[in-house]
Scaffold this motif. Structure first.
Motif, PDB file in Angstrom:
ATOM      1  N   GLN A  29      16.452 -36.337   7.133  1.00  0.00           N
ATOM      2  CA  GLN A  29      16.337 -35.420   8.262  1.00  0.00           C
ATOM      3  C   GLN A  29      16.457 -33.959   7.825  1.00  0.00           C
ATOM      4  OE1 GLN A  29      18.269 -36.770  11.793  1.00  0.00           O
ATOM      5  NE2 GLN A  29      18.332 -34.728  12.720  1.00  0.00           N
ATOM      6  N   PRO A  30      17.377 -33.606   6.903  1.00  0.00           N
ATOM      7  CA  PRO A  30      17.417 -32.216   6.426  1.00  0.00           C
ATOM      8  C   PRO A  30      16.102 -31.782   5.774  1.00  0.00           C
ATOM      9  CG  PRO A  30      19.455 -33.332   5.876  1.00  0.00           C
ATOM     10  CD  PRO A  30      18.522 -34.390   6.385  1.00  0.00           C
ATOM     11  N   ALA A  31      15.435 -32.718   5.081  1.00  0.00           N
ATOM     12  CA  ALA A  31      14.181 -32.368   4.398  1.00  0.00           C
ATOM     13  C   ALA A  31      13.079 -32.039   5.402  1.00  0.00           C
ATOM     14  CB  ALA A  31      13.748 -33.506   3.486  1.00  0.00           C
ATOM     15  N   ILE A  32      12.992 -32.834   6.468  1.00  0.00           N
ATOM     16  CA  ILE A  32      11.932 -32.563   7.439  1.00  0.00           C
ATOM     17  C   ILE A  32      12.255 -31.299   8.228  1.00  0.00           C
ATOM     18  CG2 ILE A  32      12.734 -33.877   9.465  1.00  0.00           C
ATOM     19  CD1 ILE A  32       9.798 -34.984   9.570  1.00  0.00           C
ATOM     20  N   SER A  33      13.541 -31.048   8.494  1.00  0.00           N
ATOM     21  CA  SER A  33      13.939 -29.806   9.164  1.00  0.00           C
ATOM     22  C   SER A  33      13.589 -28.604   8.298  1.00  0.00           C
ATOM     23  CB  SER A  33      15.436 -29.827   9.463  1.00  0.00           C
ATOM     24  OG  SER A  33      15.755 -30.863  10.365  1.00  0.00           O
ATOM     25  N   LYS A  34      13.755 -28.760   6.983  1.00  0.00           N
ATOM     26  CA  LYS A  34      13.446 -27.670   6.060  1.00  0.00           C
ATOM     27  C   LYS A  34      11.959 -27.363   6.052  1.00  0.00           C
ATOM     28  CE  LYS A  34      14.202 -26.248   1.251  1.00  0.00           C
ATOM     29  NZ  LYS A  34      14.777 -26.652  -0.070  1.00  0.00           N
ATOM     30  N   ARG A  35      11.144 -28.405   6.118  1.00  0.00           N
ATOM     31  CA  ARG A  35       9.694 -28.185   6.138  1.00  0.00           C
ATOM     32  C   ARG A  35       9.272 -27.450   7.407  1.00  0.00           C
ATOM     33  NH1 ARG A  35       6.623 -33.539   3.592  1.00  0.00           N
ATOM     34  NH2 ARG A  35       7.722 -33.510   1.576  1.00  0.00           N
ATOM     35  N   LEU A  36       9.837 -27.832   8.533  1.00  0.00           N
ATOM     36  CA  LEU A  36       9.508 -27.136   9.780  1.00  0.00           C
ATOM     37  C   LEU A  36       9.975 -25.685   9.721  1.00  0.00           C
ATOM     38  CD1 LEU A  36       8.446 -27.133  12.697  1.00  0.00           C
ATOM     39  CD2 LEU A  36      10.738 -27.833  13.422  1.00  0.00           C
ATOM     40  N   ALA A  37      11.182 -25.479   9.216  1.00  0.00           N
ATOM     41  CA  ALA A  37      11.710 -24.114   9.130  1.00  0.00           C
ATOM     42  C   ALA A  37      10.841 -23.247   8.237  1.00  0.00           C
ATOM     43  CB  ALA A  37      13.149 -24.152   8.605  1.00  0.00           C
ATOM     44  N   ALA A  38      10.335 -23.818   7.143  1.00  0.00           N
ATOM     45  CA  ALA A  38       9.465 -23.068   6.241  1.00  0.00           C
ATOM     46  C   ALA A  38       8.172 -22.663   6.939  1.00  0.00           C
ATOM     47  CB  ALA A  38       9.162 -23.903   5.000  1.00  0.00           C
ATOM     48  N   LEU A  39       7.622 -23.575   7.756  1.00  0.00           N
ATOM     49  CA  LEU A  39       6.389 -23.271   8.493  1.00  0.00           C
ATOM     50  C   LEU A  39       6.649 -22.174   9.521  1.00  0.00           C
ATOM     51  CD1 LEU A  39       3.423 -23.990   9.103  1.00  0.00           C
ATOM     52  CD2 LEU A  39       4.253 -25.740  10.696  1.00  0.00           C
ATOM     53  N   GLU A  40       7.778 -22.253  10.213  1.00  0.00           N
ATOM     54  CA  GLU A  40       8.107 -21.247  11.211  1.00  0.00           C
ATOM     55  C   GLU A  40       8.332 -19.883  10.557  1.00  0.00           C
ATOM     56  OE1 GLU A  40      10.206 -23.833  14.781  1.00  0.00           O
ATOM     57  OE2 GLU A  40      11.428 -23.257  13.039  1.00  0.00           O
ATOM     58  N   THR A  41       8.954 -19.883   9.395  1.00  0.00           N
ATOM     59  CA  THR A  41       9.170 -18.621   8.675  1.00  0.00           C
ATOM     60  C   THR A  41       7.837 -18.014   8.262  1.00  0.00           C
ATOM     61  OG1 THR A  41      11.320 -19.361   7.850  1.00  0.00           O
ATOM     62  CG2 THR A  41      10.228 -17.585   6.638  1.00  0.00           C
ATOM     63  N   GLN A  42       6.942 -18.863   7.781  1.00  0.00           N
ATOM     64  CA  GLN A  42       5.629 -18.379   7.349  1.00  0.00           C
ATOM     65  C   GLN A  42       4.837 -17.791   8.515  1.00  0.00           C
ATOM     66  OE1 GLN A  42       3.091 -21.418   5.722  1.00  0.00           O
ATOM     67  NE2 GLN A  42       1.748 -19.970   4.694  1.00  0.00           N
ATOM     68  N   LEU A  43       4.946 -18.436   9.693  1.00  0.00           N
ATOM     69  CA  LEU A  43       4.190 -17.976  10.855  1.00  0.00           C
ATOM     70  C   LEU A  43       4.935 -16.900  11.645  1.00  0.00           C
ATOM     71  CD1 LEU A  43       2.829 -21.413  12.126  1.00  0.00           C
ATOM     72  CD2 LEU A  43       1.585 -19.664  10.850  1.00  0.00           C
ATOM     73  N   GLY A  44       6.219 -16.744  11.352  1.00  0.00           N
ATOM     74  CA  GLY A  44       7.004 -15.711  12.024  1.00  0.00           C
ATOM     75  C   GLY A  44       7.321 -16.003  13.466  1.00  0.00           C
ATOM     76  N   THR A  45       7.424 -17.282  13.811  1.00  0.00           N
ATOM     77  CA  THR A  45       7.728 -17.646  15.199  1.00  0.00           C
ATOM     78  C   THR A  45       8.288 -19.048  15.268  1.00  0.00           C
ATOM     79  OG1 THR A  45       6.823 -17.818  17.446  1.00  0.00           O
ATOM     80  CG2 THR A  45       5.410 -18.551  15.649  1.00  0.00           C
ATOM     81  N   ARG A  46       9.078 -19.313  16.297  1.00  0.00           N
ATOM     82  CA  ARG A  46       9.589 -20.658  16.533  1.00  0.00           C
ATOM     83  C   ARG A  46       8.476 -21.533  17.104  1.00  0.00           C
ATOM     84  NH1 ARG A  46      15.027 -22.307  16.910  1.00  0.00           N
ATOM     85  NH2 ARG A  46      16.147 -21.260  15.223  1.00  0.00           N
ATOM     86  N   LEU A  47       8.389 -22.764  16.627  1.00  0.00           N
ATOM     87  CA  LEU A  47       7.376 -23.702  17.101  1.00  0.00           C
ATOM     88  C   LEU A  47       7.965 -24.782  18.004  1.00  0.00           C
ATOM     89  CD1 LEU A  47       5.505 -24.172  13.708  1.00  0.00           C
ATOM     90  CD2 LEU A  47       4.824 -22.704  15.620  1.00  0.00           C
ATOM     91  N   ILE A  48       9.228 -25.121  17.767  1.00  0.00           N
ATOM     92  CA  ILE A  48       9.897 -26.169  18.537  1.00  0.00           C
ATOM     93  C   ILE A  48      11.222 -25.641  19.055  1.00  0.00           C
ATOM     94  CG2 ILE A  48      11.040 -28.424  18.377  1.00  0.00           C
ATOM     95  CD1 ILE A  48       8.843 -29.309  16.476  1.00  0.00           C
ATOM     96  N   ASP A  49      11.471 -25.855  20.345  1.00  0.00           N
ATOM     97  CA  ASP A  49      12.719 -25.438  20.967  1.00  0.00           C
ATOM     98  C   ASP A  49      13.798 -26.471  20.661  1.00  0.00           C
ATOM     99  OD1 ASP A  49      14.783 -24.600  22.543  1.00  0.00           O
ATOM    100  OD2 ASP A  49      13.691 -24.689  24.445  1.00  0.00           O
ATOM    101  N   ARG A  50      14.822 -26.069  19.955  1.00  0.00           N
ATOM    102  CA  ARG A  50      15.880 -26.985  19.547  1.00  0.00           C
ATOM    103  C   ARG A  50      17.104 -26.916  20.466  1.00  0.00           C
ATOM    104  NH1 ARG A  50      13.324 -24.676  15.460  1.00  0.00           N
ATOM    105  NH2 ARG A  50      12.812 -25.739  13.496  1.00  0.00           N
ATOM    106  N   SER A  51      17.010 -26.221  21.581  1.00  0.00           N
ATOM    107  CA  SER A  51      18.176 -26.023  22.445  1.00  0.00           C
ATOM    108  C   SER A  51      18.487 -27.228  23.318  1.00  0.00           C
ATOM    109  CB  SER A  51      17.964 -24.786  23.337  1.00  0.00           C
ATOM    110  OG  SER A  51      16.838 -24.968  24.182  1.00  0.00           O
ATOM    111  N   ASN A  52      17.553 -28.170  23.423  1.00  0.00           N
ATOM    112  CA  ASN A  52      17.759 -29.378  24.228  1.00  0.00           C
ATOM    113  C   ASN A  52      17.668 -30.616  23.341  1.00  0.00           C
ATOM    114  OD1 ASN A  52      17.754 -28.163  27.008  1.00  0.00           O
ATOM    115  ND2 ASN A  52      15.744 -27.466  26.301  1.00  0.00           N
ATOM    116  N   ARG A  53      18.134 -31.717  23.867  1.00  0.00           N
ATOM    117  CA  ARG A  53      18.027 -32.969  23.122  1.00  0.00           C
ATOM    118  C   ARG A  53      16.575 -33.401  22.967  1.00  0.00           C
ATOM    119  NH1 ARG A  53      22.876 -37.083  25.049  1.00  0.00           N
ATOM    120  NH2 ARG A  53      24.636 -35.831  24.276  1.00  0.00           N
ATOM    121  N   GLU A  54      15.764 -33.115  23.978  1.00  0.00           N
ATOM    122  CA  GLU A  54      14.351 -33.458  23.909  1.00  0.00           C
ATOM    123  C   GLU A  54      13.593 -32.432  23.084  1.00  0.00           C
ATOM    124  OE1 GLU A  54      12.728 -33.850  27.779  1.00  0.00           O
ATOM    125  OE2 GLU A  54      13.990 -35.562  28.341  1.00  0.00           O
TER     126      GLU A  54
END
Length: 295
Positions: A29-54
């Protein structure tokens, strides 16, 4: 944009959770979170809202989604163009079949396929047609064998199709079994055992009754035709079933309204089929057009 990061993003969206996406991609799970974070950093924006369980896409994530699928489809097509060869048919093939096709059509296809292409590692899933379309949209299979629908998403291509004639049936002791040529009005007072309202079969029958200004009385919907056949055979109501399923436990009603649904093979239009999928498709077309297939 890195393909692995895009794949991580799409898998999180399709699976609806980071943990299930990680399991699907055989990552932590940390690895997949890292990949998403890298994509968001590259694009300069959040792609997925992590504030809810869904899992919820942000506005940027929603805009990226179709482009991410298109990019990975093109990568897939490039790989197919470099590796597809009629002389060496092997590797993995992921396919889906509806339960009815799995029981009444798939065995003949697979006997030939396993004999002619033993080097293919075939992964089959069985599910209802609507669920199959959803899994295809998520790129979880290359081919799906389903009941074709008049409301099918235009992103799908029909690669093969064949008629599946159907018949009105009851159990041998049902009151309707004594009628020589029952009409729809004769059927209307009795419970109908039909698949769910979302299915092509239900829509066909519903339309017939609507056009005749009659009320349909559906009872205990289930999409498992073998279950419907059992319930009909013990007298719980009438139904309409593929001719290929009929046996001496049922009485065919000579209702003057011939009904045929269409079965077929579908794939996503933008994704090129591999040689293993093309080989299976060729066998399907040959088997379903043979006179002895009953089609």
């Amino acid at each position: 944009m890195d393909a692995n990061s895009l794949k991580a993003f799409l898998t999180i969206v399709d699976q609806g959770s980071f943990s299930e996406a990680a399991e699907t991609l055989h990552l932590t799970q940390p690895a997949i979170s890292k990949r998403l974070a890298a994509l968001e950093t590259q694009l300069g924006t959040r792609l997925i809202d992590r504030s809810n369980r869904e899992i919820r896409l942000t506005e940027a994530g929603t805009r990226l989604l179709p482009h991410a699928r298109k990019i990975l489809d093109e990568i897939h097509n490039a790989r197919m163009a470099l590796t597809t060869s009629a002389d060496s048919i092997g590797g993995e093939l992921h396919a889906i079949a509806s339960h009815h096709i799995g029981l009444h059509h798939l065995p003949n296809w697979l006997r030939r396929y396993r004999r002619e292409y033993p080097q293919v590692d075939l992964h089959l899933q069985f599910m209802e047609s609507d669920a199959a379309y959803d899994q295809m949209n998520k790129r979880n299979a290359e081919l799906a064998f389903v009941t074709l629908s008049d409301s099918m998403n235009p992103e799908f291509s029909i690669l093969a199709q064949w008629p599946d004639p159907m018949a009105f049936v009851v159990g041998k002791e049902h009151p309707l079994a004594t009628l020589a040529s029952p009409s729809l009005s004769d059927l209307a007072p009795h419970p109908a055992l039909l698949p769910d309202t979302s299915t092509a079969t239900y829509r066909v029958v519903s339309r017939l009754f609507l056009e005749a200004n009659l009320t349909l009385r559906p009872l205990m919907p289930t999409n498992y035709l073998e279950t419907i056949k059992m319930m009909v055979s013990v007298g719980l109501g009438w139904s309409i079933l593929p001719v290929s399923m009929l046996d001496n436990s049922l009485k065919v009603l000579e209702v003057p309204h011939p009904v045929t649904r269409v079965l077929g093979a579908v794939a996503l239009s933008r994704r090129q089929l591999g040689s293993a999928a093309q080989a299976l498709l060729q066998i399907v077309e040959q088997e379903e057009t043979r006179p002895e297939s009953g089609q």
